[in-house]
Design a protein around this motif. Structure first.
Motif, PDB file in Angstrom:
ATOM      1  N   UNK A  14      21.788  46.804  42.912  1.00 50.77           N
ATOM      2  CA  UNK A  14      21.616  47.581  44.125  1.00 50.77           C
ATOM      3  C   UNK A  14      22.249  46.841  45.295  1.00 50.77           C
ATOM      4  N   UNK A  15      23.181  47.503  45.990  1.00 55.34           N
ATOM      5  CA  UNK A  15      23.884  46.977  47.161  1.00 55.34           C
ATOM      6  C   UNK A  15      24.849  45.839  46.825  1.00 55.34           C
ATOM      7  N   UNK A  16      25.201  45.661  45.569  1.00 62.35           N
ATOM      8  CA  UNK A  16      26.182  44.637  45.191  1.00 62.35           C
ATOM      9  C   UNK A  16      27.274  45.287  44.350  1.00 62.35           C
ATOM     10  N   UNK A  17      28.530  45.138  44.779  1.00 61.26           N
ATOM     11  CA  UNK A  17      29.669  45.583  43.980  1.00 61.26           C
ATOM     12  C   UNK A  17      30.595  44.406  43.748  1.00 61.26           C
ATOM     13  N   UNK A  18      31.282  44.438  42.618  1.00 63.68           N
ATOM     14  CA  UNK A  18      32.310  43.433  42.341  1.00 63.68           C
ATOM     15  C   UNK A  18      33.674  44.093  42.397  1.00 63.68           C
ATOM     16  N   UNK A  19      34.665  43.293  42.744  1.00 63.43           N
ATOM     17  CA  UNK A  19      36.050  43.743  42.769  1.00 63.43           C
ATOM     18  C   UNK A  19      36.863  42.804  41.894  1.00 63.43           C
ATOM     19  N   UNK A  20      37.645  43.362  40.993  1.00 65.51           N
ATOM     20  CA  UNK A  20      38.632  42.584  40.248  1.00 65.51           C
ATOM     21  C   UNK A  20      39.955  42.738  40.978  1.00 65.51           C
ATOM     22  N   UNK A  21      40.508  41.603  41.395  1.00 69.35           N
ATOM     23  CA  UNK A  21      41.751  41.574  42.172  1.00 69.35           C
ATOM     24  C   UNK A  21      42.869  41.076  41.276  1.00 69.35           C
ATOM     25  N   UNK A  22      43.911  41.869  41.113  1.00 67.85           N
ATOM     26  CA  UNK A  22      44.981  41.547  40.175  1.00 67.85           C
ATOM     27  C   UNK A  22      46.280  41.250  40.903  1.00 67.85           C
ATOM     28  N   UNK A  23      47.036  40.316  40.349  1.00 69.91           N
ATOM     29  CA  UNK A  23      48.333  39.970  40.920  1.00 69.91           C
ATOM     30  C   UNK A  23      49.065  39.014  40.005  1.00 69.91           C
ATOM     31  N   UNK A  24      50.384  38.958  40.147  1.00 76.05           N
ATOM     32  CA  UNK A  24      51.188  38.058  39.337  1.00 76.05           C
ATOM     33  C   UNK A  24      51.191  36.666  39.950  1.00 76.05           C
ATOM     34  N   UNK A  25      51.035  35.652  39.102  1.00 79.25           N
ATOM     35  CA  UNK A  25      51.144  34.274  39.571  1.00 79.25           C
ATOM     36  C   UNK A  25      50.085  33.875  40.565  1.00 79.25           C
ATOM     37  N   UNK A  26      48.847  34.339  40.367  1.00 77.37           N
ATOM     38  CA  UNK A  26      47.778  33.920  41.270  1.00 77.37           C
ATOM     39  C   UNK A  26      47.556  32.415  41.150  1.00 77.37           C
ATOM     40  N   UNK A  27      47.291  31.733  42.260  1.00 76.91           N
ATOM     41  CA  UNK A  27      47.089  30.280  42.202  1.00 76.91           C
ATOM     42  C   UNK A  27      45.880  29.910  41.347  1.00 76.91           C
TER      43      UNK A  27
END
Length: 302
Positions: A14-27
């Motif tokens: 409740x009141x918590x969401x997660x985000x998966x952030x995608x990208x090439x060559x993330x540090x």
């Protein structure tokens, strides 16, 4: 800052969401790291990375909706969806996991986020560890399914079922290093009860503390060759910026560590929420967004 794609958005509690952030060559990053997230132009917030450091093409963050708040979490909850994009900084780590054979982890609410990768690392390295996870109610505690695979290493203790976390008992049961993250009352209690030298904490908001009135002092920027006068109601960061000495900064409240600066001479008046008591006593570094000077002059390596 770099632009990443929001690959997934998931309700974790409740009141918590997660985000998966995608990208090439993330540090690369290590457990305990966080990133700045540009929620919208002119608004930046810090969030712990809570995924797997071994995944080089995706990061995960989790966001607690704060009502009332300053609007950042509400915007992420309401206006950012899978398929969109966000701008994020390089990872920074003010809460590193020091190698040990055993650990005690203590989380309160959304404070579970920086601890998740630490659990994974401790498990992979064969360390003996226990997590004590508190929250107001079970339905507000994120990642319970993910944590369930660890069996009785994880003690889930919602306040409405068990009361406040029994910190004195927790600390007495082991002499292992303690990693603690959560709301300020939990952190303040942990600092009061945990034996010296064992506790490491991370704050999402400034430490509750009262400071005396500010005094004017002089700052010499040694590398830039400039000397400025910082007034009683001014910050070192703002005065240096006005003098043309540009420094990286983000939170401007002493919690993110972006503006950490080496001190070459003088005695800082530490007002941040990051440095340990040992680091404060050492006086070799300071957060210039909020900290001041006890001495008439500071010489900084900028």
């Amino acid at each position: 800052m770099r632009t990443v794609r929001v690959a997934a958005k998931t309700t974790e509690a409740r009141d918590v969401v997660s985000f998966v952030l995608a990208g090439d060559g993330l540090p690369p990053w290590q457990p305990g790291a966080h990133v700045d997230v540009e929620v919208r132009p002119g608004m930046v917030r810090q969030y712990s990375l809570c995924g797997d450091p071994g995944e080089r093409d995706r990061w995960r963050i989790a966001v607690l909706r704060e009502d009332p708040g300053r609007g950042g979490s509400r915007h992420l909850h309401d206006a950012v969806s899978a398929g969109g994009s966000l701008r994020v900084s390089e990872p920074r780590n003010n809460f590193p996991l020091v190698p040990a054979t055993a650990y005690v982890f203590v989380a309160g609410g959304i404070g579970i986020t920086p601890l998740l990768p630490m659990l994974r690392r401790a498990e992979a390295e064969g360390a003996d560890w226990t997590l004590y996870y508190g929250g107001r109610r079970r339905d507000r505690m994120a990642f319970l399914d993910e944590l369930s695979v660890h069996g009785d290493r994880v003690r889930v203790l919602p306040e409405d079922e068990h009361g406040l976390l029994p910190l004195a008992e927790i600390f007495a049961a082991s002499d292992a290093p303690v990693y603690c993250c959560g709301p300020e009352p939990l952190l303040a209690a942990a600092e009061q009860l945990c034996p010296p030298g064992r506790l490491r904490v991370e704050r999402f908001h400034p430490r509750d503390a009262e400071y005396g009135p500010g005094q004017a002092f002089e700052v010499i920027a040694s590398a830039s060759g400039k000397t400025v006068r910082v007034g009683a109601e001014e910050s070192i960061l703002d005065v240096l910026d006005a003098a043309g000495v540009t420094m990286p900064s983000s939170c401007r409240e002493g919690t993110c560590g972006t503006c950490e600066t080496a001190v070459l001479e003088g005695e800082p008046d530490h007002r941040d929420s990051i440095l340990s008591e040992e680091e404060r006593a050492d006086g070799k570094t300071m957060m210039v967004c909020v900290s001041r000077a006890r001495s008439p002059r500071l010489v900084l390596d900028i």
